[in-house]
Write a protein that holds these residues in place. Sequence first.
Motif, PDB file in Angstrom:
ATOM      1  N   LEU A   1      -9.256   4.455   6.700  1.00  0.00           N
ATOM      2  CA  LEU A   1      -8.603   5.229   5.643  1.00  0.00           C
ATOM      3  C   LEU A   1      -8.750   6.728   5.888  1.00  0.00           C
ATOM      4  CD1 LEU A   1      -9.622   3.207   2.438  1.00  0.00           C
ATOM      5  CD2 LEU A   1      -7.432   3.183   3.616  1.00  0.00           C
TER       6      LEU A   1
ATOM      7  N   GLN B   1      -6.475   8.458   8.345  1.00  0.00           N
ATOM      8  CA  GLN B   1      -5.082   8.639   7.925  1.00  0.00           C
ATOM      9  C   GLN B   1      -4.889   9.786   6.941  1.00  0.00           C
ATOM     10  OE1 GLN B   1      -2.916   4.785   7.136  1.00  0.00           O
ATOM     11  NE2 GLN B   1      -4.999   3.956   7.224  1.00  0.00           N
ATOM     12  N   VAL B   2      -5.976  10.351   6.439  1.00  0.00           N
ATOM     13  CA  VAL B   2      -5.868  11.351   5.378  1.00  0.00           C
ATOM     14  C   VAL B   2      -5.274  12.651   5.921  1.00  0.00           C
ATOM     15  CG1 VAL B   2      -7.154  12.787   3.759  1.00  0.00           C
ATOM     16  CG2 VAL B   2      -7.767  10.381   4.058  1.00  0.00           C
TER      17      VAL B   2
ATOM     18  N   THR C   1       0.838  11.813  -1.319  1.00  0.00           N
ATOM     19  CA  THR C   1       0.300  13.166  -1.127  1.00  0.00           C
ATOM     20  C   THR C   1       0.918  14.080  -2.185  1.00  0.00           C
ATOM     21  OG1 THR C   1       2.047  13.776   0.442  1.00  0.00           O
ATOM     22  CG2 THR C   1       0.063  12.778   1.344  1.00  0.00           C
TER      23      THR C   1
ATOM     24  N   TRP D   1       0.559   5.567   0.214  1.00  0.00           N
ATOM     25  CA  TRP D   1      -0.187   6.813   0.330  1.00  0.00           C
ATOM     26  C   TRP D   1       0.636   7.916  -0.332  1.00  0.00           C
ATOM     27  CZ3 TRP D   1      -4.917   8.092   2.631  1.00  0.00           C
ATOM     28  CH2 TRP D   1      -5.590   7.053   3.269  1.00  0.00           C
TER      29      TRP D   1
ATOM     30  N   ASP E   1       5.502  10.311  -0.163  1.00  0.00           N
ATOM     31  CA  ASP E   1       4.850   9.241   0.592  1.00  0.00           C
ATOM     32  C   ASP E   1       4.417   9.791   1.946  1.00  0.00           C
ATOM     33  OD1 ASP E   1       4.060   6.759   1.646  1.00  0.00           O
ATOM     34  OD2 ASP E   1       6.068   6.363   2.400  1.00  0.00           O
ATOM     35  N   LYS E   2       3.156   9.586   2.301  1.00  0.00           N
ATOM     36  CA  LYS E   2       2.613  10.155   3.539  1.00  0.00           C
ATOM     37  C   LYS E   2       3.316   9.626   4.781  1.00  0.00           C
ATOM     38  CE  LYS E   2      -1.144   8.699   5.576  1.00  0.00           C
ATOM     39  NZ  LYS E   2      -0.825   8.699   7.022  1.00  0.00           N
TER      40      LYS E   2
ATOM     41  N   GLU F   1       0.854  -1.189   0.000  1.00  0.00           N
ATOM     42  CA  GLU F   1       0.000   0.000   0.000  1.00  0.00           C
ATOM     43  C   GLU F   1       0.885   1.232   0.000  1.00  0.00           C
ATOM     44  OE1 GLU F   1      -4.005   0.932   2.345  1.00  0.00           O
ATOM     45  OE2 GLU F   1      -2.250   1.313   3.604  1.00  0.00           O
TER      46      GLU F   1
ATOM     47  N   ARG G   1      -3.270   5.017  -2.654  1.00  0.00           N
ATOM     48  CA  ARG G   1      -4.102   5.981  -1.933  1.00  0.00           C
ATOM     49  C   ARG G   1      -3.544   7.383  -2.223  1.00  0.00           C
ATOM     50  NH1 ARG G   1      -6.602   1.708  -1.828  1.00  0.00           N
ATOM     51  NH2 ARG G   1      -6.639   0.309  -0.039  1.00  0.00           N
TER      52      ARG G   1
END
Length: 647
Positions: free
Chosen positions: A554, A557-558, A274, A272, A312-313, A270, A419
């Motif tokens: 989810l 975590q945003v 941004t 994330w 990457d977040k 996975e 994501r």
Amino acid sequence: MIYKRLLEYEEKVIKLIDPVTPTELNDRTNDYDSLPPSKFAFKRAKDAFRPIRFQWNGQLYEIQYNTCGNPLCKNHGLSQERFNIKFKPSRFKLDDRGEGKRVFCNPDRVEPDSPPTCGSRTTTVSNWSLAEEIERLIRINSLTPIEQEYNFHKTSCATETHTPKTNPKSFYKRGTNAAKAEQFQCKECKKYTNVSPNKTRNLTYNQKRNEILQMFAKLLINKTPINRTCEILDIGKGTYYQKLEWLYRCCLEFLETRETKPLAEKQFPEMWITTDKLHYVLNNVLKKGRGKNRGVLIEDKQLPTYMVASADKRSRYVFRSDICFDWEKSLDEISDDTKHFKEDHLHSFSRKNERFGIYSTAPCPPSKFDTQSMAEYHRDLNKFDKRRHYVEGLHVGQVYTSMAHFWLLKNSLSVDRWRFVSDDDGSLKASISRIFSDKIRTGYAHHFLCLTDKTLTRKQAKSEFIESVKELRKWAKAKGLKYDSLSEIALWQLQETMVVHKFHEKDVAPNGEIYYTQGKNRLKHPIPTSDRGHRLLDVLTDTHHLTNNQLAILLEQVNDNAINNFFQIVRRRLSILERPLVTARGDGKSYIYSNFNPKYSQMATTILRTYYNFCMPFKANDTELTPAQRLGIANRVYTWEDIIYKR
């Protein structure tokens, strides 16, 4: 290790496969003077749905992004198709209402009782121009070995075809010179030849003032202006930019082995991502000797310029940062392309240089059946030629750079579930929706919006944060919950909220099938940020295959902290990209430190990105690691010496 150089503009890294065949080009030439522009363009309307193919690194790629851009539509990401039923309708048609051509999602006539199509209109893009932008982003971040030709023999030497590599017994080894270059002597003609050393033998070959390189790097990323750097290091402006380019090459070489190869071998379950855009102002400077034209030209003194970056977040690793500006493209080349491909009579989606906006085509004399008068032609030509007075280069449309940015991101990372977190920027939403349409359709990619009120003062944002934390703890106490962190309470509250809160509106088709449309029901995150206040969340993709608890996990975590942190560092550490200063009078803004060539902004940002990822540890979860270490592609903290000398 051999020495490398940056690629030249003529050295294309991708090979386009027949964007315009010789037969098509001949037809354009014949039709140009025999058809009015509207009919000439209409005859080639199918170019909108024509894929562009190209080869890169031995692989064949195909791109075609003129499709429905609504992630909730059943036609999202599907290719154009003509159905074999009555009247033979197509999946899409071109709509010319408003400015420019748009892709209209036709009603479903094959299965009329199934969920309806969205009927939306998506702005067309030029697939050819997008391929050119992908090529540009690859080229400016690529290096090639320096290949030198040597003449080891005198004229008419009996062994003139021999070289030290192919026939070593034909030469004497005569040691090395002061620059550690190997010397060879031909046994037949006695000619001496020096062979340039590689990096293993001499790290400073063909470079003066090498001792200042580390200090130069430190001054560059610590917001020292160019003039002050030159004073401190006792160098000239020419040496400054030469060192900047040298350091840029060092960073690209470092990234080849420390970033590109490890990422290609790593699989992420996975990721994330941004993404955001940084806005800065480019000083539009007249060329040398054109000062007499000052005041009569139409070009603005400051031009808004954008940079697209993604991080990457979780690890804060910044994968890419790309300036929306092509400093190598010339107006002469655009003029040649316009005349050769007859692009002034084509729709925007058929043009090679559409990404340059108003400079995508050059004005051409009116053809026989043209609707443009000679007076209009000369007016447009005069406006086009005025750009020649300014520094070379053209701004690239944000959508094209963003799409190329995400295309390269997709093809450089192996990720199972994507994501995305961004703000409500139209170019970013359109780019993610198109590039990742296959992943979105299968449920392996989701796009979240994270919005904040930028009008809040820091005091107001802090007040919102304190009040929300009090309310959150009060809610947990009323529920009798025990917790270790605020994130746990936020997750529990989101799980409770998602039982009743819906981001999408539910509807039922005549055949009983359920479908969803985008609603206007954004959700406030339980924990605001202390410096920006409340965050409003939204979901643009279909998440109904997820349970309420999974969606709540989810949503909790945003956030866009990773990319915001990088942009803050860019502003604080790079002088040429700092925020505007208030003038002494207090009546305006001054962009005194902005440069006039985004080439150096791209170089400086890449240098800072390399240092940020591999050399700047930060503390989180009681561990102090660099973003590269947290991502799993590095096992230690690197230094400038490691980057410059590739230890």
